[in-house]
Design a protein around this motif. Structure first.
Motif, PDB file in Angstrom:
ATOM      1  N   GLN A 194       3.600  29.782  59.172  1.00 18.89           N
ATOM      2  CA  GLN A 194       2.931  31.061  59.778  1.00 18.89           C
ATOM      3  C   GLN A 194       4.025  31.666  60.681  1.00 18.89           C
ATOM      4  O   GLN A 194       4.047  32.864  60.607  1.00 18.89           O
ATOM      5  N   VAL A 195       4.845  30.887  61.450  1.00 17.78           N
ATOM      6  CA  VAL A 195       5.867  31.483  62.357  1.00 17.78           C
ATOM      7  C   VAL A 195       6.856  32.092  61.437  1.00 17.78           C
ATOM      8  O   VAL A 195       7.263  33.297  61.965  1.00 17.78           O
ATOM      9  N   LEU A 196       7.371  31.456  60.321  1.00 17.86           N
ATOM     10  CA  LEU A 196       8.362  32.135  59.503  1.00 17.86           C
ATOM     11  C   LEU A 196       7.848  33.026  58.426  1.00 17.86           C
ATOM     12  O   LEU A 196       8.594  33.461  57.567  1.00 17.86           O
ATOM     13  N   ALA A 197       6.790  33.515  58.367  1.00 15.43           N
ATOM     14  CA  ALA A 197       6.167  34.439  57.406  1.00 15.43           C
ATOM     15  C   ALA A 197       6.752  35.454  57.383  1.00 15.43           C
ATOM     16  O   ALA A 197       6.858  36.331  58.309  1.00 15.43           O
ATOM     17  N   GLY A 198       7.564  36.082  56.272  1.00 14.65           N
ATOM     18  CA  GLY A 198       8.242  37.369  56.073  1.00 14.65           C
ATOM     19  C   GLY A 198       9.436  37.428  56.935  1.00 14.65           C
ATOM     20  O   GLY A 198      10.218  38.676  56.617  1.00 14.65           O
ATOM     21  N   VAL A 199       9.965  36.284  57.330  1.00 21.31           N
ATOM     22  CA  VAL A 199      11.352  36.157  57.996  1.00 21.31           C
ATOM     23  C   VAL A 199      12.147  35.760  56.929  1.00 21.31           C
ATOM     24  O   VAL A 199      12.009  34.744  56.072  1.00 21.31           O
ATOM     25  N   LEU A 215      15.738  34.047  55.848  1.00 21.89           N
ATOM     26  CA  LEU A 215      17.034  33.370  56.150  1.00 21.89           C
ATOM     27  C   LEU A 215      17.950  33.220  54.984  1.00 21.89           C
ATOM     28  O   LEU A 215      18.769  32.460  55.338  1.00 21.89           O
ATOM     29  N   GLY A 216      17.787  34.104  53.996  1.00 18.58           N
ATOM     30  CA  GLY A 216      18.961  34.253  52.854  1.00 18.58           C
ATOM     31  C   GLY A 216      20.064  34.391  53.396  1.00 18.58           C
ATOM     32  O   GLY A 216      20.511  35.228  54.438  1.00 18.58           O
ATOM     33  N   GLY A 217      21.196  33.446  53.219  1.00 18.26           N
ATOM     34  CA  GLY A 217      22.413  33.707  53.499  1.00 18.26           C
ATOM     35  C   GLY A 217      22.759  32.950  54.627  1.00 18.26           C
ATOM     36  O   GLY A 217      23.861  32.766  55.149  1.00 18.26           O
ATOM     37  N   ARG A 218      21.850  32.229  55.270  1.00 23.42           N
ATOM     38  CA  ARG A 218      21.804  31.454  56.608  1.00 23.42           C
ATOM     39  C   ARG A 218      21.849  29.879  56.321  1.00 23.42           C
ATOM     40  O   ARG A 218      21.316  29.630  55.429  1.00 23.42           O
ATOM     41  N   ARG A 219      22.830  29.236  57.048  1.00 27.63           N
ATOM     42  CA  ARG A 219      22.731  27.715  56.811  1.00 27.63           C
ATOM     43  C   ARG A 219      22.308  27.075  57.943  1.00 27.63           C
ATOM     44  O   ARG A 219      22.579  27.361  59.068  1.00 27.63           O
ATOM     45  N   SER A 220      21.530  25.962  57.773  1.00 26.08           N
ATOM     46  CA  SER A 220      20.943  25.280  59.017  1.00 26.08           C
ATOM     47  C   SER A 220      21.291  23.835  58.742  1.00 26.08           C
ATOM     48  O   SER A 220      21.372  23.328  57.763  1.00 26.08           O
ATOM     49  N   VAL A 221      21.180  22.972  59.868  1.00 28.37           N
ATOM     50  CA  VAL A 221      21.186  21.624  59.901  1.00 28.37           C
ATOM     51  C   VAL A 221      20.292  21.320  60.719  1.00 28.37           C
ATOM     52  O   VAL A 221      19.951  21.627  62.034  1.00 28.37           O
ATOM     53  N   VAL A 222      19.297  20.340  60.290  1.00 27.77           N
ATOM     54  CA  VAL A 222      18.382  19.629  61.116  1.00 27.77           C
ATOM     55  C   VAL A 222      18.599  18.110  61.182  1.00 27.77           C
ATOM     56  O   VAL A 222      18.669  17.484  59.937  1.00 27.77           O
ATOM     57  N   THR A 223      18.694  17.559  62.360  1.00 25.49           N
ATOM     58  CA  THR A 223      18.968  16.206  62.346  1.00 25.49           C
ATOM     59  C   THR A 223      17.533  15.341  62.282  1.00 25.49           C
ATOM     60  O   THR A 223      16.575  15.885  62.701  1.00 25.49           O
ATOM     61  N   GLY A 224      17.617  14.161  61.878  1.00 32.62           N
ATOM     62  CA  GLY A 224      16.439  13.514  61.728  1.00 32.62           C
ATOM     63  C   GLY A 224      15.521  13.987  60.788  1.00 32.62           C
ATOM     64  O   GLY A 224      14.125  13.852  61.027  1.00 32.62           O
ATOM     65  N   ALA A 225      15.945  14.701  59.706  1.00 34.21           N
ATOM     66  CA  ALA A 225      15.092  15.501  58.943  1.00 34.21           C
ATOM     67  C   ALA A 225      14.548  14.763  57.689  1.00 34.21           C
ATOM     68  O   ALA A 225      13.957  15.202  56.587  1.00 34.21           O
ATOM     69  N   ARG A 230      11.531  22.025  55.857  1.00 33.41           N
ATOM     70  CA  ARG A 230      10.763  22.705  54.886  1.00 33.41           C
ATOM     71  C   ARG A 230      10.675  24.118  55.221  1.00 33.41           C
ATOM     72  O   ARG A 230      10.818  25.029  54.207  1.00 33.41           O
ATOM     73  N   ALA A 231      10.155  24.462  56.300  1.00 36.32           N
ATOM     74  CA  ALA A 231       9.783  25.766  56.616  1.00 36.32           C
ATOM     75  C   ALA A 231      11.290  26.607  56.753  1.00 36.32           C
ATOM     76  O   ALA A 231      11.046  27.769  55.957  1.00 36.32           O
ATOM     77  N   LEU A 232      12.478  26.191  57.235  1.00 38.50           N
ATOM     78  CA  LEU A 232      13.580  26.856  56.900  1.00 38.50           C
ATOM     79  C   LEU A 232      14.048  27.150  55.478  1.00 38.50           C
ATOM     80  O   LEU A 232      14.399  28.253  55.159  1.00 38.50           O
ATOM     81  N   ALA A 233      13.910  26.199  54.746  1.00 33.04           N
ATOM     82  CA  ALA A 233      14.287  26.379  53.218  1.00 33.04           C
ATOM     83  C   ALA A 233      13.155  27.342  52.810  1.00 33.04           C
ATOM     84  O   ALA A 233      13.696  28.052  51.711  1.00 33.04           O
ATOM     85  N   SER A 234      11.987  27.461  53.126  1.00 36.53           N
ATOM     86  CA  SER A 234      10.924  28.242  52.402  1.00 36.53           C
ATOM     87  C   SER A 234      11.276  29.647  52.659  1.00 36.53           C
ATOM     88  O   SER A 234      11.244  30.638  52.059  1.00 36.53           O
ATOM     89  N   ALA A 235      12.025  29.872  54.013  1.00 36.17           N
ATOM     90  CA  ALA A 235      12.392  31.292  54.360  1.00 36.17           C
ATOM     91  C   ALA A 235      13.843  31.678  53.734  1.00 36.17           C
ATOM     92  O   ALA A 235      14.408  32.685  53.984  1.00 36.17           O
ATOM     93  N   GLY A 236      14.421  30.538  53.078  1.00 32.35           N
ATOM     94  CA  GLY A 236      15.611  31.125  52.287  1.00 32.35           C
ATOM     95  C   GLY A 236      16.766  30.452  52.693  1.00 32.35           C
ATOM     96  O   GLY A 236      17.886  30.636  52.231  1.00 32.35           O
ATOM     97  N   ALA A 272      14.320  28.318  66.383  1.00 31.20           N
ATOM     98  CA  ALA A 272      15.359  28.142  65.668  1.00 31.20           C
ATOM     99  C   ALA A 272      15.783  29.471  64.893  1.00 31.20           C
ATOM    100  O   ALA A 272      16.706  29.847  64.649  1.00 31.20           O
ATOM    101  N   ALA A 273      14.625  30.225  64.517  1.00 27.13           N
ATOM    102  CA  ALA A 273      14.691  31.202  63.464  1.00 27.13           C
ATOM    103  C   ALA A 273      14.171  32.382  63.868  1.00 27.13           C
ATOM    104  O   ALA A 273      14.070  33.252  62.962  1.00 27.13           O
ATOM    105  N   SER A 274      13.166  32.551  64.760  1.00 27.85           N
ATOM    106  CA  SER A 274      12.161  33.787  64.605  1.00 27.85           C
ATOM    107  C   SER A 274      12.797  34.748  65.604  1.00 27.85           C
ATOM    108  O   SER A 274      13.564  34.529  66.307  1.00 27.85           O
TER     109      SER A 274
END
Length: 313
Positions: free
Chosen positions: A19-24, A26-36, A46-52, A261-263
């Motif tokens: 819900q927080v990332l609905a409509g956001v 993130l295509g073209g952006r790269r993320s690292v999540v520790t302990g993932a 998963r949410a970051l990947a869902s947003a692209g 992280a991304a909003s």
């Protein structure tokens, strides 16, 4: 010191990461999540990947990481989910991860951690929770700073905890060499250190456009509690003011992580502490939440930074 307005959002303790990332986008952006590879980390990724976003899962167990990556790719349709080895208690592993990173990094989520462990020290003699939760992530973020700077407007989300209310950083005895070891005091100290890192990193890295914020994901049952027995879990539930059925799901817990992280709602915001998808109020005695004044103290943040840098020198 200038008074800044508290940041609020339309989201609440019940909101999910999706819900927080609905409509956001993130295509073209790269993320690292520790302990993932499980729990809060996998849902954040998963949410970051869902947003692209292209997402790298930084994990100790590569097999578990690959299974998590496959699960995320299958559920989101995003095939740009990678796995890399990272052991935050091993500074060689941290240095290797940072050295292997190529290109910009837009989002770093310092999510991994250990909680309420028995007394253990690293080979350097550092208390393990402080070394893992704070020092390892400090070294990782520092090693990745050029990549974060290259991204322009990068974000670092630091997963802290309401447990920071249990302990300030004891600068005279960081590693329990003179005071009796208590697993929750050690955990609390490490979580306060996470917030202080966000405060000082934002100040030091502002010229690079890097914003760093800390957060409390909420009361969530995950592998983090593997060192906590049943009786202690009941005490934790009582302390949190929420029975088990009112604890958050991992999807709800990851909401504050992805908000930080991304909003777009937090563009340009740094050095703050969030809980339940909003900036936390000041802690008042007797309440289960809020942020302690000592965790946001600029002088303590600078002192901790200097000490940690010397530890790593």
């Amino acid at each position: 010191m200038a008074v800044t307005e508290r940041i609020t959002t339309p989201f609440t303790a019940e909101s999910t990461a999706a819900q927080v990332l609905a409509g956001v986008d993130l295509g073209g952006r790269r993320s690292v999540v520790t302990g993932a590879s499980s729990g809060l980390g996998i849902e954040t990724a998963r949410a970051l990947a869902s947003a692209g976003s292209e997402v790298t899962l930084a994990v100790r167990d590569l097999g578990a990481g690959r299974r998590a990556a496959d699960d995320i790719a299958a559920s989101t349709g995003n095939k740009a989910v990678h796995v890399a080895a990272l052991d935050l208690a091993d500074l060689g592993s941290v240095a290797a991860f940072a050295a292997a990173w190529a290109g910009p990094l837009h989002i770093l989520v310092n999510n991994a951690g250990i909680m309420a462990t028995p007394r253990m020290n690293t080979p350097q003699g550092w208390e393990l929770q402080f070394a893992t939760n704070h020092v390892g992530h400090f070294a990782l973020a520092g090693g990745l700073r050029p990549a974060l700077a290259a991204a322009g407007g990068a974000r670092v989300a630091v997963v802290s905890s309401a447990a920071h209310l249990r302990a300030a950083v004891d600068f005279d005895d960081l590693h329990f060499e003179r005071r009796p070891y208590h697993p929750w005091v050690a955990y609390g100290q490490s979580k306060t250190a996470n917030v202080l890192f966000a405060v000082e990193a934002t100040r030091r890295w502002a010229e690079d456009g890097i914003a760093v914020n800390a957060l409390m994901p909420g009361a969530i049952s995950t592998n983090l509690q593997r060192h906590v027995d049943t009786a202690e879990m009941e005490r934790l539930r009582a302390r949190s003011g929420a029975p088990e059925q009112q604890w958050k799901s991992v999807e709800q817990g990851a909401a504050t992580s992805v908000l930080v992280a991304a909003s777009p709602l937090l563009d340009g915001v740094g050095g703050r502490y969030f809980e339940d998808c909003n900036e936390a109020l000041a802690h008042t005695p007797g309440s289960p939440g809020g942020v302690a004044a000592y965790a946001l103290d600029p002088a303590a943040a600078e002192q901790l930074w200097d000490i940690t840098a010397r530890m790593l020198a």
